[in-house]
Design a protein around this motif. Structure first.
Motif, PDB file in Angstrom:
ATOM      1  N   ALA A 295       0.937  -1.256  -0.014  1.00  0.00           N
ATOM      2  CA  ALA A 295       0.197   0.027   0.177  1.00  0.00           C
ATOM      3  C   ALA A 295       0.821   1.451   0.272  1.00  0.00           C
ATOM      4  N   PHE A 296       1.882   1.176   0.896  1.00  0.00           N
ATOM      5  CA  PHE A 296       2.653   2.362   0.896  1.00  0.00           C
ATOM      6  C   PHE A 296       3.458   2.741  -0.660  1.00  0.00           C
ATOM      7  N   GLN A 297       3.773   1.587  -1.179  1.00  0.00           N
ATOM      8  CA  GLN A 297       4.473   1.682  -2.400  1.00  0.00           C
ATOM      9  C   GLN A 297       3.718   2.552  -3.552  1.00  0.00           C
ATOM     10  N   LYS A 298       2.056   2.429  -3.272  1.00  0.00           N
ATOM     11  CA  LYS A 298       1.170   3.216  -4.121  1.00  0.00           C
ATOM     12  C   LYS A 298       0.782   4.474  -3.718  1.00  0.00           C
ATOM     13  N   ARG A 299       0.697   4.705  -2.419  1.00  0.00           N
ATOM     14  CA  ARG A 299       0.065   5.682  -1.466  1.00  0.00           C
ATOM     15  C   ARG A 299       1.189   6.562  -0.863  1.00  0.00           C
ATOM     16  N   GLY A 300       2.095   6.059  -0.661  1.00  0.00           N
ATOM     17  CA  GLY A 300       3.059   6.971   0.187  1.00  0.00           C
ATOM     18  C   GLY A 300       2.530   7.556   1.454  1.00  0.00           C
ATOM     19  N   ARG A 301       2.621   8.770   2.040  1.00  0.00           N
ATOM     20  CA  ARG A 301       2.263   9.389   3.038  1.00  0.00           C
ATOM     21  C   ARG A 301       0.881   9.262   3.300  1.00  0.00           C
ATOM     22  N   SER A 302      -0.096   8.938   2.294  1.00  0.00           N
ATOM     23  CA  SER A 302      -1.530   9.171   2.255  1.00  0.00           C
ATOM     24  C   SER A 302      -2.057   7.817   2.689  1.00  0.00           C
ATOM     25  N   THR A 303      -1.274   6.719   2.827  1.00  0.00           N
ATOM     26  CA  THR A 303      -1.585   5.259   3.099  1.00  0.00           C
ATOM     27  C   THR A 303      -2.322   5.096   4.278  1.00  0.00           C
ATOM     28  N   THR A 304      -3.409   4.519   4.210  1.00  0.00           N
ATOM     29  CA  THR A 304      -4.466   4.223   5.341  1.00  0.00           C
ATOM     30  C   THR A 304      -4.575   2.620   5.465  1.00  0.00           C
ATOM     31  N   THR A 305      -5.435   2.388   6.310  1.00  0.00           N
ATOM     32  CA  THR A 305      -5.585   0.787   6.620  1.00  0.00           C
ATOM     33  C   THR A 305      -6.421   0.255   5.535  1.00  0.00           C
ATOM     34  N   THR A 306      -7.583   1.111   4.946  1.00  0.00           N
ATOM     35  CA  THR A 306      -8.234   0.782   4.074  1.00  0.00           C
ATOM     36  C   THR A 306      -7.510   0.576   2.519  1.00  0.00           C
ATOM     37  N   ASP A 307      -6.704   1.311   2.504  1.00  0.00           N
ATOM     38  CA  ASP A 307      -5.400   0.785   1.465  1.00  0.00           C
ATOM     39  C   ASP A 307      -4.695  -0.459   1.626  1.00  0.00           C
ATOM     40  N   MET A 308      -4.413  -0.700   2.781  1.00  0.00           N
ATOM     41  CA  MET A 308      -3.820  -1.932   2.977  1.00  0.00           C
ATOM     42  C   MET A 308      -4.580  -3.272   2.872  1.00  0.00           C
ATOM     43  N   ILE A 309      -5.967  -3.094   3.220  1.00  0.00           N
ATOM     44  CA  ILE A 309      -6.967  -4.132   2.993  1.00  0.00           C
ATOM     45  C   ILE A 309      -7.201  -4.425   1.764  1.00  0.00           C
ATOM     46  N   ALA A 310      -6.928  -3.421   0.887  1.00  0.00           N
ATOM     47  CA  ALA A 310      -7.348  -3.717  -0.716  1.00  0.00           C
ATOM     48  C   ALA A 310      -6.136  -4.639  -0.994  1.00  0.00           C
ATOM     49  N   GLU A 311      -5.209  -4.730  -0.325  1.00  0.00           N
ATOM     50  CA  GLU A 311      -3.752  -5.255  -0.749  1.00  0.00           C
ATOM     51  C   GLU A 311      -3.687  -6.684  -0.365  1.00  0.00           C
ATOM     52  N   VAL A 312      -4.774  -7.150   0.459  1.00  0.00           N
ATOM     53  CA  VAL A 312      -4.683  -8.355   1.097  1.00  0.00           C
ATOM     54  C   VAL A 312      -4.567  -9.473   0.211  1.00  0.00           C
ATOM     55  N   GLY A 313      -5.201  -9.306  -1.161  1.00  0.00           N
ATOM     56  CA  GLY A 313      -5.199 -10.566  -1.802  1.00  0.00           C
ATOM     57  C   GLY A 313      -4.015 -10.786  -2.460  1.00  0.00           C
ATOM     58  N   ALA A 314      -3.391  -9.696  -3.210  1.00  0.00           N
ATOM     59  CA  ALA A 314      -2.206  -9.774  -3.811  1.00  0.00           C
ATOM     60  C   ALA A 314      -0.987 -10.034  -2.795  1.00  0.00           C
ATOM     61  N   ALA A 315      -1.133  -9.526  -1.547  1.00  0.00           N
ATOM     62  CA  ALA A 315      -0.003  -9.734  -0.438  1.00  0.00           C
ATOM     63  C   ALA A 315      -0.021 -11.276  -0.186  1.00  0.00           C
ATOM     64  N   PHE A 316      -1.176 -11.776   0.049  1.00  0.00           N
ATOM     65  CA  PHE A 316      -1.282 -13.217   0.488  1.00  0.00           C
ATOM     66  C   PHE A 316      -0.773 -14.073  -0.553  1.00  0.00           C
ATOM     67  N   SER A 317      -0.945 -13.642  -1.965  1.00  0.00           N
ATOM     68  CA  SER A 317      -0.467 -14.553  -2.956  1.00  0.00           C
ATOM     69  C   SER A 317       1.206 -14.504  -3.022  1.00  0.00           C
ATOM     70  N   THR A 318       1.689 -13.155  -2.717  1.00  0.00           N
ATOM     71  CA  THR A 318       3.013 -13.150  -2.957  1.00  0.00           C
ATOM     72  C   THR A 318       3.657 -13.906  -1.696  1.00  0.00           C
ATOM     73  N   LEU A 319       3.027 -13.927  -0.463  1.00  0.00           N
ATOM     74  CA  LEU A 319       3.838 -14.727   0.630  1.00  0.00           C
ATOM     75  C   LEU A 319       3.487 -15.985   0.570  1.00  0.00           C
ATOM     76  N   PHE A 320       2.154 -16.501   0.208  1.00  0.00           N
ATOM     77  CA  PHE A 320       1.934 -17.736   0.586  1.00  0.00           C
ATOM     78  C   PHE A 320       1.469 -18.690  -0.541  1.00  0.00           C
ATOM     79  N   GLU A 321       1.498 -18.159  -1.736  1.00  0.00           N
ATOM     80  CA  GLU A 321       1.129 -18.815  -2.894  1.00  0.00           C
ATOM     81  C   GLU A 321       2.112 -18.807  -4.180  1.00  0.00           C
ATOM     82  N   THR A 322       3.355 -18.263  -4.034  1.00  0.00           N
ATOM     83  CA  THR A 322       4.265 -17.993  -5.084  1.00  0.00           C
ATOM     84  C   THR A 322       5.107 -19.309  -5.006  1.00  0.00           C
TER      85      THR A 322
END
Length: 322
Positions: A295-322
């Motif tokens: 989320a921080f890579q996309k939003r920088g200083r404006s990052t909020t938890t809502t932005d982080m939740i939007a990344e759950v699917g991709a983050a999960f895939s990166t960590l656990f399904e690669t």
């Protein structure tokens, strides 16, 4: 397969209880991957997790929402929120996917929650709960959960209750406490061990707290997350970001509720004898940090938890399904 040299076993104790030895960092994280259930058309709704979140009052509606929606995004099939009446319409407006029960300010609040416990695989207690309600209801809800052998993740005001009454979780091997680096960990430590935290020995401090609580799993959130089951300490220093917006701990607690259920369901053949709650905590901490990083890579200083939740699917895939 990705290498995760940032996960390490930093300390083990040798006592009458034999500590499990995890030989290397990559193998540790592979055990986390092992607990994740495969997606298949043969499953029925609810099989991969029915998670309850106890929290939400007039002032705090975001925290229980973040925890519950994170549980769904990680892979739970159903998420229930048990909240105060005034919080219910607000939480419902955030998402139609959550099952919301406006019961915490009713005269029979504990009984209302108890009715649903047989249908739940794990309970997250504390996000946005409020201390007054927590003190009145938390004890009854935790006791009922223990009586039914339901895993509980305790965060936020739930930890304040535990600091007042450590006996509520002492020795309950299906409990996970998630105090942050600031006053929650210190207050809990001082309440249980009757002395100040040794700031020069953070790993020893989290280990001692877990042991004093009867080997309850403790996740000490901070610059590096320290996770202990009283026998060993794991460190998660997976890259996140320098953004510290409110709500990240709720994402962690909701994710952890799902992963605890998965880890216990996986059985020793997939965890190789390791503590299932320890592996679940490592997975949830890693996922939260990965969401923060993306989320921080996309939003920088404006990052909020809502932005982080939007990344759950991709983050999960990166960590656990690669």
């Amino acid at each position: 397969m990705m290498k995760f040299s940032c996960f390490s076993v930093l300390q083990r104790t040798f006592s009458l209880h034999k500590a499990h030895s995890i030989k290397d960092m990559d193998n540790t994280f592979q055990l986390v991957r092992n607990i994740i259930p495969a997606l298949t058309a043969k499953k029925h709704k609810g099989q991969d997790g029915r998670i309850g979140v106890v929290g939400g009052c007039q002032e705090y509606t975001g925290a229980p929402y973040f925890a519950a929606i994170s549980a769904l995004k990680v892979g739970a099939d159903l998420a229930h929120v048990f909240c105060a009446k005034e919080a219910a319409p607000v939480i419902k407006s955030y998402s139609p996917e959550l099952i919301v029960h406006p019961v915490l300010d009713s005269p029979n609040a504990v009984l209302e929650v108890e009715k649903w416990l047989p249908r739940l695989h794990a309970l997250v207690v504390g996000p946005g709960l409020g201390r007054d309600v927590c003190f009145l209801l938390g004890q009854g809800i935790l006791e009922s959960s223990k009586a039914r052998n339901i895993p509980v993740v305790i965060d936020a005001d739930g930890l304040w209750l535990v600091a007042q009454q450590p006996a509520l979780v002492h020795g309950y091997q299906k409990a996970v406490l998630t105090p942050n680096h600031q006053w929650l960990f210190s207050r809990l430590y001082e309440a249980v061990l009757r002395g100040p935290v040794d700031s020069s020995d953070p790993h020893g401090s989290v280990l001692r707290l877990s042991q004093a609580l009867g080997n309850v799993t403790v996740v000490h959130k901070g610059e590096h997350d320290l996770i202990s089951d009283g026998q060993q300490v794991l460190t998660c220093n997976h890259e996140g970001s320098s953004r510290r917006c409110g709500g990240q701990g709720d994402l962690l607690s909701g994710s952890l509720g799902v992963m605890v259920h998965w880890a216990l369901l996986a059985g020793p053949e997939k965890t190789n004898g390791s503590s299932p709650l320890l592996l679940a905590a490592l997975g949830a901490c890693s996922l939260t940090r990965q969401c923060n990083h993306q989320a921080f890579q996309k939003r920088g200083r404006s990052t909020t938890t809502t932005d982080m939740i939007a990344e759950v699917g991709a983050a999960f895939s990166t960590l656990f399904e690669t």
